[in-house]
Design a protein around this motif. Structure first.
Motif, mmCIF file in Angstrom:
data_model
loop_
_atom_site.group_PDB
_atom_site.id
_atom_site.type_symbol
_atom_site.label_atom_id
_atom_site.label_comp_id
_atom_site.label_asym_id
_atom_site.label_seq_id
_atom_site.Cartn_x
_atom_site.Cartn_y
_atom_site.Cartn_z
ATOM 1 N N VAL A 1 -2.122 -13.372 5.217
ATOM 2 C CA VAL A 1 -2.060 -13.152 3.493
ATOM 3 C C VAL A 1 -0.435 -12.498 3.726
ATOM 4 C CG1 VAL A 1 -3.065 -11.906 1.831
ATOM 5 C CG2 VAL A 1 -4.806 -12.588 2.769
ATOM 6 N N VAL A 2 0.515 -13.297 2.841
ATOM 7 C CA VAL A 2 2.263 -12.977 3.540
ATOM 8 C C VAL A 2 1.618 -11.524 2.001
ATOM 9 C CG1 VAL A 2 2.860 -14.817 3.578
ATOM 10 C CG2 VAL A 2 2.309 -14.498 1.251
ATOM 11 N N LYS A 3 2.700 -10.394 1.814
ATOM 12 C CA LYS A 3 3.022 -9.414 1.411
ATOM 13 C C LYS A 3 2.649 -9.736 0.027
ATOM 14 C CE LYS A 3 2.826 -5.796 4.497
ATOM 15 N NZ LYS A 3 1.925 -4.302 4.366
ATOM 16 N N SER A 4 3.821 -10.693 -0.711
ATOM 17 C CA SER A 4 4.063 -11.042 -1.656
ATOM 18 C C SER A 4 3.038 -11.491 -2.660
ATOM 19 C CB SER A 4 5.736 -11.058 -1.819
ATOM 20 O OG SER A 4 4.474 -13.181 -1.347
ATOM 21 N N SER A 5 1.892 -11.882 -1.688
ATOM 22 C CA SER A 5 0.743 -12.918 -2.771
ATOM 23 C C SER A 5 -0.505 -11.387 -2.893
ATOM 24 C CB SER A 5 0.345 -13.862 -1.959
ATOM 25 O OG SER A 5 -0.066 -14.432 -0.843
ATOM 26 N N TYR A 6 -0.891 -10.392 -2.771
ATOM 27 C CA TYR A 6 -1.276 -9.255 -2.237
ATOM 28 C C TYR A 6 -2.351 -9.174 -3.882
ATOM 29 C CZ TYR A 6 -0.816 -7.747 2.743
ATOM 30 O OH TYR A 6 -0.623 -7.238 3.438
ATOM 31 N N PRO B 1 -0.062 0.209 2.566
ATOM 32 C CA PRO B 1 -0.236 -1.173 2.419
ATOM 33 C C PRO B 1 0.781 -1.844 3.857
ATOM 34 C CG PRO B 1 -0.043 0.036 1.062
ATOM 35 C CD PRO B 1 -0.098 1.164 1.576
ATOM 36 N N ALA B 2 2.541 -0.313 4.218
ATOM 37 C CA ALA B 2 3.289 -0.115 4.919
ATOM 38 C C ALA B 2 3.516 -0.907 6.397
ATOM 39 C CB ALA B 2 4.438 0.861 4.837
ATOM 40 N N ARG B 3 2.239 -0.341 6.616
ATOM 41 C CA ARG B 3 1.602 -0.072 7.976
ATOM 42 C C ARG B 3 0.349 -1.643 8.413
ATOM 43 N NH1 ARG B 3 1.090 6.206 9.906
ATOM 44 N NH2 ARG B 3 3.199 6.446 9.563
ATOM 45 N N ILE B 4 0.196 -2.186 7.572
ATOM 46 C CA ILE B 4 -1.448 -2.933 7.477
ATOM 47 C C ILE B 4 -0.900 -4.643 7.705
ATOM 48 C CG2 ILE B 4 -2.609 -1.804 6.764
ATOM 49 C CD1 ILE B 4 -2.031 -3.314 4.855
ATOM 50 N N ALA B 5 -1.176 -5.630 8.351
ATOM 51 C CA ALA B 5 -0.974 -6.538 7.848
ATOM 52 C C ALA B 5 -3.356 -8.316 7.686
ATOM 53 C CB ALA B 5 -0.599 -7.679 9.435
ATOM 54 N N VAL B 6 -2.651 -8.382 6.542
ATOM 55 C CA VAL B 6 -4.108 -8.518 6.490
ATOM 56 C C VAL B 6 -4.174 -10.513 6.848
ATOM 57 C CG1 VAL B 6 -5.476 -9.058 3.849
ATOM 58 C CG2 VAL B 6 -4.188 -7.229 4.131
ATOM 59 N N GLU B 7 -5.256 -10.446 7.306
ATOM 60 C CA GLU B 7 -5.689 -12.161 7.452
ATOM 61 C C GLU B 7 -6.690 -12.019 7.557
ATOM 62 O OE1 GLU B 7 -8.115 -14.627 9.831
ATOM 63 O OE2 GLU B 7 -8.524 -12.564 10.416
ATOM 64 N N LYS B 8 -7.033 -14.407 6.524
ATOM 65 C CA LYS B 8 -8.180 -14.120 5.520
ATOM 66 C C LYS B 8 -8.414 -15.420 6.071
ATOM 67 C CE LYS B 8 -7.905 -15.680 1.291
ATOM 68 N NZ LYS B 8 -7.979 -16.575 0.994
ATOM 69 N N ASN B 9 -9.271 -15.977 6.411
ATOM 70 C CA ASN B 9 -9.893 -17.193 7.165
ATOM 71 C C ASN B 9 -9.116 -18.003 8.481
ATOM 72 O OD1 ASN B 9 -12.499 -17.154 5.382
ATOM 73 N ND2 ASN B 9 -11.182 -17.942 3.615
ATOM 74 N N GLY B 10 -8.033 -16.909 8.713
ATOM 75 C CA GLY B 10 -7.634 -17.397 9.876
ATOM 76 C C GLY B 10 -6.138 -17.796 9.467
ATOM 77 N N ASP B 11 -5.423 -17.004 8.138
ATOM 78 C CA ASP B 11 -4.153 -17.501 8.382
ATOM 79 C C ASP B 11 -3.996 -15.495 7.531
ATOM 80 O OD1 ASP B 11 -4.042 -20.055 8.605
ATOM 81 O OD2 ASP B 11 -5.053 -20.329 6.885
ATOM 82 N N VAL C 1 -6.735 -8.838 -3.590
ATOM 83 C CA VAL C 1 -6.318 -7.895 -1.788
ATOM 84 C C VAL C 1 -5.686 -7.143 -2.502
ATOM 85 C CG1 VAL C 1 -4.906 -8.488 -0.609
ATOM 86 C CG2 VAL C 1 -6.337 -9.769 -0.518
ATOM 87 N N SER C 2 -5.706 -6.629 -3.424
ATOM 88 C CA SER C 2 -4.391 -5.361 -3.654
ATOM 89 C C SER C 2 -5.249 -4.239 -4.460
ATOM 90 C CB SER C 2 -3.442 -5.616 -5.233
ATOM 91 O OG SER C 2 -2.255 -6.433 -4.755
ATOM 92 N N GLU C 3 -6.743 -4.748 -5.005
ATOM 93 C CA GLU C 3 -7.032 -3.808 -5.605
ATOM 94 C C GLU C 3 -8.223 -3.023 -4.891
ATOM 95 O OE1 GLU C 3 -7.939 -6.302 -9.893
ATOM 96 O OE2 GLU C 3 -8.834 -7.250 -8.131
#
Lengths: 213, 64
Positions: B39-44, B27-37, B16-18
Motif C-alpha cells: 500500500v503506497v504511503k500516499s494512499s493510506y 509511519p516513517a518506520r513501516i511498510a504496509v502490505e495488503k493482500n500481497g501488494d 489504513v491511516s485511521e
C-alpha cells in the motif's frame, strides 16, 4: 605477493563449483547495496565471492575505528570512504566483479538514478526511518525491482531467530524483526553477519534460474 | 473482519491511516502490505480496509 588468477581461471572455478547454468545466472546479475556497514559490507563479500556480475555500492560515510568490530574493513582503512575501502577489499578477493561506487547519501531525489541498473536492491541502512524510506520508495516507484531489507539483528539473541520472510513477490525481509540497536549491547559481528548472509542468500536465490529455487 | 499481522480485527470500513492512528506504529518506520501488494504511503488516507483483507504491517527497527 602472488599474482592474481586470470579472469578465465576464476570463472572456470566458479562454473565448476556452481555449475555453468547457475553461474551464468549469477554472472548476469546486478545488485545494489544501499549502506556499507555491518550488513552491506558483508552482503558485498558474499555476492562478490559468488561471482555476481556487478555490484553497485552506495554509502556516504567513512570507515571509523568503531566500525571494525563488525564491518568488513581493515584497521589500516580507518578514514577512507567505505565505498573506496570496500572496492579495494573486493578487488583483492574477486578482482573481476564489476563494481560501481556512489559516495553519497541515498534520497528520494537520487534513488531512481542510483538504482536504475540494479535487478535487486539490498537495504542495508542503520536507521529505521531510512529503511522505511527506501523500501517504500522502491516498492512504489520501481516495482519491477526486488528489494531485500533487514530489520532486527542487534544483540546476542539466538542465531536462529534471524530469518527471511517473503512479504510480497518483490519484497523480502530478513532479521528477527524486533532487536533494535538502541536496546542492550548494540550490534555484534556474528549476528549482523547472519542477517547479511540471509540477504545475500536471498539475492542469489532470486538471481538463480527457477529450477534452483 | 480484517486480518492484521495474523490477528483478526473488527476494522472493516476503516482507512489504513485511521487504523494506524490508533496504534503505536511510527509511519516513517513501516511498510504496509495488503493482500500481497504494497500500500503506497500516499494512499493510506484513501485505502479502506474491507472484510476479508489480509494486512501485514512491517515495522523497521534500527541496526545494520
Amino acid at each position: 605477493m602472488n599474482a592474481y588468477p586470470s579472469k578465465e581461471e576464476m570463472m572456470q572455478a566458479l562454473k565448476e563449483r556452481h555449475g555453468t547454468e547457475l553461474q551464468t545466472c549469477f554472472s548476469a546479475g546486478v545488485v545494489a547495496i544501499c549502506g556499507l556497514g555491518g550488513l552491506g559490507s558483508n552482503i558485498a563479500l558474499s555476492l562478490a565471492r559468488a561471482g555476481v556480475g556487478k555490484l553497485i555500492l552506495i554509502d556516504f560515510d567513512k570507515v571509523d575505528v568503531s566500525n571494525l568490530h563488525r564491518q568488513q574493513y581493515k584497521a589500516c582503512q580507518v578514514g577512507m570512504y567505505k565505498t573506496e575501502a570496500l572496492r579495494e577489499n573486493l578487488g583483492e578477493i574477486a578482482p573481476y566483479v564489476q563494481i560501481a561506487v556512489y559516495t553519497e547519501r541515498i534520497t528520494k531525489e537520487n534513488a531512481k538514478q542510483l538504482l536504475s541498473e540494479a535487478d535487486i536492491i539490498c537495504e542495508a541502512f542503520d536507521a529505521a526511518e531510512e529503511k522505511g524510506m527506501l523500501v517504500n520508495y522502491v516498492l512504489e516507484k520501481m516495482p519491477e525491482k526486488y528489494i531485500i531489507a533487514a530489520s532486527g539483528m542487534a544483540g546476542l539473541g539466538p542465531a536462529d531467530q534471524i530469518r527471511t520472510r517473503k512479504i510480497t513477490d518483490h519484497f523480502y525481509l530478513c532479521g528477527d524483526g524486533v532487536s533494535d540497536v538502541k536496546d542492550g549491547i548494540g550490534l555484534v559481528a556474528s549476528r549482523v553477519m547472519l542477517c547479511a548472509a540471509h540477504q545475500a542468500h536471498m539475492a542469489l536465490r532470486i538471481l538463480a534460474c527457477e529450477e534452483f529455487q | 473482519m480484517v486480518k492484521v499481522n495474523g490477528k483478526e480485527m473488527d476494522i472493516s470500513g476503516v482507512t489504513v491511516s485511521e487504523y494506524l492512528a490508533g496504534t503505536e506504529y511510527e509511519p516513517a518506520r513501516i511498510a504496509v502490505e495488503k493482500n500481497g501488494d504494497i500500500v503506497v504511503k500516499s494512499s493510506y488516507d484513501e485505502t479502506v480496509l474491507q472484510d476479508g483483507d489480509v494486512v501485514e504491517i512491517v515495522s523497521f527497527v534500527g541496526g545494520g
